[in-house]
Design a protein around this motif. Sequence first.
Motif, PDB file in Angstrom:
ATOM      1  N   HIS A 191       0.836  -1.203   0.000  1.00  0.00           N
ATOM      2  CA  HIS A 191       0.000   0.000   0.000  1.00  0.00           C
ATOM      3  C   HIS A 191       0.873   1.256   0.000  1.00  0.00           C
ATOM      4  CE1 HIS A 191      -2.377   3.177   2.153  1.00  0.00           C
ATOM      5  NE2 HIS A 191      -3.174   2.912   1.131  1.00  0.00           N
ATOM      6  N   VAL A 192       1.873   1.277   0.862  1.00  0.00           N
ATOM      7  CA  VAL A 192       2.779   2.428   0.955  1.00  0.00           C
ATOM      8  C   VAL A 192       3.468   2.669  -0.391  1.00  0.00           C
ATOM      9  CG1 VAL A 192       4.869   3.305   2.080  1.00  0.00           C
ATOM     10  CG2 VAL A 192       3.082   2.192   3.441  1.00  0.00           C
ATOM     11  N   ALA A 193       3.915   1.602  -1.046  1.00  0.00           N
ATOM     12  CA  ALA A 193       4.576   1.735  -2.348  1.00  0.00           C
ATOM     13  C   ALA A 193       3.603   2.229  -3.406  1.00  0.00           C
ATOM     14  CB  ALA A 193       5.187   0.396  -2.771  1.00  0.00           C
ATOM     15  N   PHE A 194       2.385   1.696  -3.428  1.00  0.00           N
ATOM     16  CA  PHE A 194       1.402   2.139  -4.414  1.00  0.00           C
ATOM     17  C   PHE A 194       1.107   3.629  -4.246  1.00  0.00           C
ATOM     18  CE2 PHE A 194      -2.865   3.038  -5.913  1.00  0.00           C
ATOM     19  CZ  PHE A 194      -2.788   2.578  -7.227  1.00  0.00           C
ATOM     20  N   VAL A 195       0.936   4.059  -3.014  1.00  0.00           N
ATOM     21  CA  VAL A 195       0.645   5.479  -2.767  1.00  0.00           C
ATOM     22  C   VAL A 195       1.789   6.364  -3.254  1.00  0.00           C
ATOM     23  CG1 VAL A 195       0.307   7.218  -0.961  1.00  0.00           C
ATOM     24  CG2 VAL A 195      -0.984   5.071  -0.891  1.00  0.00           C
ATOM     25  N   SER A 196       3.015   6.013  -2.918  1.00  0.00           N
ATOM     26  CA  SER A 196       4.141   6.877  -3.286  1.00  0.00           C
ATOM     27  C   SER A 196       4.494   6.798  -4.772  1.00  0.00           C
ATOM     28  CB  SER A 196       5.367   6.564  -2.434  1.00  0.00           C
ATOM     29  OG  SER A 196       5.855   5.274  -2.707  1.00  0.00           O
ATOM     30  N   GLU A 197       4.383   5.613  -5.356  1.00  0.00           N
ATOM     31  CA  GLU A 197       4.821   5.433  -6.741  1.00  0.00           C
ATOM     32  C   GLU A 197       3.743   5.696  -7.775  1.00  0.00           C
ATOM     33  OE1 GLU A 197       6.437   1.468  -6.842  1.00  0.00           O
ATOM     34  OE2 GLU A 197       7.829   1.924  -5.186  1.00  0.00           O
ATOM     35  N   ARG A 198       2.486   5.480  -7.426  1.00  0.00           N
ATOM     36  CA  ARG A 198       1.412   5.634  -8.405  1.00  0.00           C
ATOM     37  C   ARG A 198       0.409   6.718  -8.004  1.00  0.00           C
ATOM     38  NH1 ARG A 198       1.067   1.551 -12.388  1.00  0.00           N
ATOM     39  NH2 ARG A 198      -0.070   3.240 -13.412  1.00  0.00           N
ATOM     40  N   TRP A 199      -0.090   6.637  -6.758  1.00  0.00           N
ATOM     41  CA  TRP A 199      -1.161   7.544  -6.328  1.00  0.00           C
ATOM     42  C   TRP A 199      -0.713   9.005  -6.369  1.00  0.00           C
ATOM     43  CZ3 TRP A 199      -6.216   6.596  -5.524  1.00  0.00           C
ATOM     44  CH2 TRP A 199      -6.965   7.613  -4.925  1.00  0.00           C
ATOM     45  N   VAL A 200       0.359   9.317  -5.693  1.00  0.00           N
ATOM     46  CA  VAL A 200       0.804  10.712  -5.590  1.00  0.00           C
ATOM     47  C   VAL A 200       1.058  11.329  -6.967  1.00  0.00           C
ATOM     48  CG1 VAL A 200       2.637  12.225  -4.721  1.00  0.00           C
ATOM     49  CG2 VAL A 200       1.612  10.504  -3.215  1.00  0.00           C
ATOM     50  N   PRO A 201       1.791  10.664  -7.869  1.00  0.00           N
ATOM     51  CA  PRO A 201       2.041  11.308  -9.154  1.00  0.00           C
ATOM     52  C   PRO A 201       0.875  11.272 -10.147  1.00  0.00           C
ATOM     53  CG  PRO A 201       3.269   9.245  -9.022  1.00  0.00           C
ATOM     54  CD  PRO A 201       2.611   9.462  -7.680  1.00  0.00           C
ATOM     55  N   GLU A 202      -0.120  10.379  -9.952  1.00  0.00           N
ATOM     56  CA  GLU A 202      -1.134  10.184 -10.991  1.00  0.00           C
ATOM     57  C   GLU A 202      -2.542  10.640 -10.617  1.00  0.00           C
ATOM     58  OE1 GLU A 202      -0.700   6.479 -13.326  1.00  0.00           O
ATOM     59  OE2 GLU A 202       0.943   6.026 -11.913  1.00  0.00           O
ATOM     60  N   VAL A 203      -2.788  10.910  -9.347  1.00  0.00           N
ATOM     61  CA  VAL A 203      -4.124  11.335  -8.915  1.00  0.00           C
ATOM     62  C   VAL A 203      -4.145  12.852  -8.798  1.00  0.00           C
ATOM     63  CG1 VAL A 203      -5.804  11.253  -7.041  1.00  0.00           C
ATOM     64  CG2 VAL A 203      -4.654   9.160  -7.798  1.00  0.00           C
ATOM     65  N   ALA A 204      -5.088  13.472  -9.506  1.00  0.00           N
ATOM     66  CA  ALA A 204      -5.189  14.931  -9.530  1.00  0.00           C
ATOM     67  C   ALA A 204      -5.923  15.483  -8.314  1.00  0.00           C
ATOM     68  CB  ALA A 204      -5.890  15.378 -10.814  1.00  0.00           C
ATOM     69  N   GLU A 205      -6.919  14.735  -7.835  1.00  0.00           N
ATOM     70  CA  GLU A 205      -7.734  15.199  -6.709  1.00  0.00           C
ATOM     71  C   GLU A 205      -8.453  14.000  -6.104  1.00  0.00           C
ATOM     72  OE1 GLU A 205     -11.257  18.488  -5.817  1.00  0.00           O
ATOM     73  OE2 GLU A 205     -10.628  18.130  -7.878  1.00  0.00           O
ATOM     74  N   PHE A 206      -8.694  14.035  -4.784  1.00  0.00           N
ATOM     75  CA  PHE A 206      -9.417  12.930  -4.160  1.00  0.00           C
ATOM     76  C   PHE A 206     -10.071  13.352  -2.856  1.00  0.00           C
ATOM     77  CE2 PHE A 206      -5.430  12.712  -1.907  1.00  0.00           C
ATOM     78  CZ  PHE A 206      -5.736  12.195  -0.657  1.00  0.00           C
ATOM     79  N   GLN A 207     -11.010  12.529  -2.436  1.00  0.00           N
ATOM     80  CA  GLN A 207     -11.651  12.612  -1.129  1.00  0.00           C
ATOM     81  C   GLN A 207     -11.707  11.196  -0.569  1.00  0.00           C
ATOM     82  OE1 GLN A 207     -13.122  15.315   0.679  1.00  0.00           O
ATOM     83  NE2 GLN A 207     -11.875  16.461  -0.775  1.00  0.00           N
ATOM     84  N   GLU A 208     -11.399  11.055   0.697  1.00  0.00           N
ATOM     85  CA  GLU A 208     -11.374   9.741   1.340  1.00  0.00           C
ATOM     86  C   GLU A 208     -12.435   9.711   2.433  1.00  0.00           C
ATOM     87  OE1 GLU A 208      -8.150   7.325   4.002  1.00  0.00           O
ATOM     88  OE2 GLU A 208      -7.422   8.326   2.197  1.00  0.00           O
ATOM     89  N   TYR A 209     -13.177   8.598   2.487  1.00  0.00           N
ATOM     90  CA  TYR A 209     -14.215   8.424   3.495  1.00  0.00           C
ATOM     91  C   TYR A 209     -14.148   7.009   4.046  1.00  0.00           C
ATOM     92  CZ  TYR A 209     -16.077  12.528   1.136  1.00  0.00           C
ATOM     93  OH  TYR A 209     -16.224  13.762   0.580  1.00  0.00           O
ATOM     94  N   ASP A 210     -14.285   6.894   5.365  1.00  0.00           N
ATOM     95  CA  ASP A 210     -14.297   5.599   6.039  1.00  0.00           C
ATOM     96  C   ASP A 210     -15.569   5.515   6.868  1.00  0.00           C
ATOM     97  OD1 ASP A 210     -11.681   4.830   5.112  1.00  0.00           O
ATOM     98  OD2 ASP A 210     -10.891   6.316   6.500  1.00  0.00           O
ATOM     99  N   TYR A 211     -16.256   4.373   6.752  1.00  0.00           N
ATOM    100  CA  TYR A 211     -17.558   4.229   7.386  1.00  0.00           C
ATOM    101  C   TYR A 211     -17.642   2.962   8.232  1.00  0.00           C
ATOM    102  CZ  TYR A 211     -19.018   7.530   3.761  1.00  0.00           C
ATOM    103  OH  TYR A 211     -19.133   8.615   2.935  1.00  0.00           O
ATOM    104  N   VAL A 212     -18.392   3.067   9.312  1.00  0.00           N
ATOM    105  CA  VAL A 212     -18.833   1.909  10.083  1.00  0.00           C
ATOM    106  C   VAL A 212     -20.360   1.954  10.085  1.00  0.00           C
ATOM    107  CG1 VAL A 212     -16.754   1.780  11.507  1.00  0.00           C
ATOM    108  CG2 VAL A 212     -18.732   3.111  12.306  1.00  0.00           C
ATOM    109  N   LEU A 213     -20.982   0.822  10.366  1.00  0.00           N
ATOM    110  CA  LEU A 213     -22.445   0.792  10.389  1.00  0.00           C
ATOM    111  C   LEU A 213     -22.978   1.743  11.460  1.00  0.00           C
ATOM    112  CD1 LEU A 213     -23.136  -3.027   9.999  1.00  0.00           C
ATOM    113  CD2 LEU A 213     -23.473  -1.219   8.304  1.00  0.00           C
ATOM    114  N   HIS A 214     -24.014   2.455  11.105  1.00  0.00           N
ATOM    115  CA  HIS A 214     -24.664   3.383  12.022  1.00  0.00           C
ATOM    116  C   HIS A 214     -25.316   2.600  13.156  1.00  0.00           C
ATOM    117  CE1 HIS A 214     -26.652   6.995  13.328  1.00  0.00           C
ATOM    118  NE2 HIS A 214     -27.809   6.357  13.321  1.00  0.00           N
ATOM    119  N   LYS A 215     -25.143   3.108  14.372  1.00  0.00           N
ATOM    120  CA  LYS A 215     -25.684   2.426  15.553  1.00  0.00           C
ATOM    121  C   LYS A 215     -27.062   2.970  15.899  1.00  0.00           C
ATOM    122  CE  LYS A 215     -21.083   1.672  17.298  1.00  0.00           C
ATOM    123  NZ  LYS A 215     -20.089   1.999  18.296  1.00  0.00           N
ATOM    124  N   GLY A 216     -27.965   2.837  14.975  1.00  0.00           N
ATOM    125  CA  GLY A 216     -29.292   3.379  15.206  1.00  0.00           C
ATOM    126  C   GLY A 216     -30.375   2.381  15.012  1.00  0.00           C
TER     127      GLY A 216
END
Length: 99
Positions: A74-99
Amino acid sequence: MITHTVTFRLAHDCGSAAERDFLDTAHRELSAIDGVHDFTINDQVGAKSDLTLQFSMVFADQAAYDAYNVHPAHVAFVSERWVPEVAEFQEYDYVLHKG
């Protein structure tokens, strides 16, 4: 369970060989990391965002997600591919709602 998503736009043209190579590499390398489940690549179809692609994956728990974040592949993919090739992003992490 944690659903990790990242919505993004590549610096490459949609449908280009460079886009295909990026997505193929991401799928091959990231889905092979222990703890990653249900890895999908999705295309944006709505008109309200210029972020055109999304990765989604599921982790059993916080420990699995933490291990993914520091995994050498993962670290290698981010540094070698993600950083130079992704122009813009948003990251979201979810868990099931406790409702």
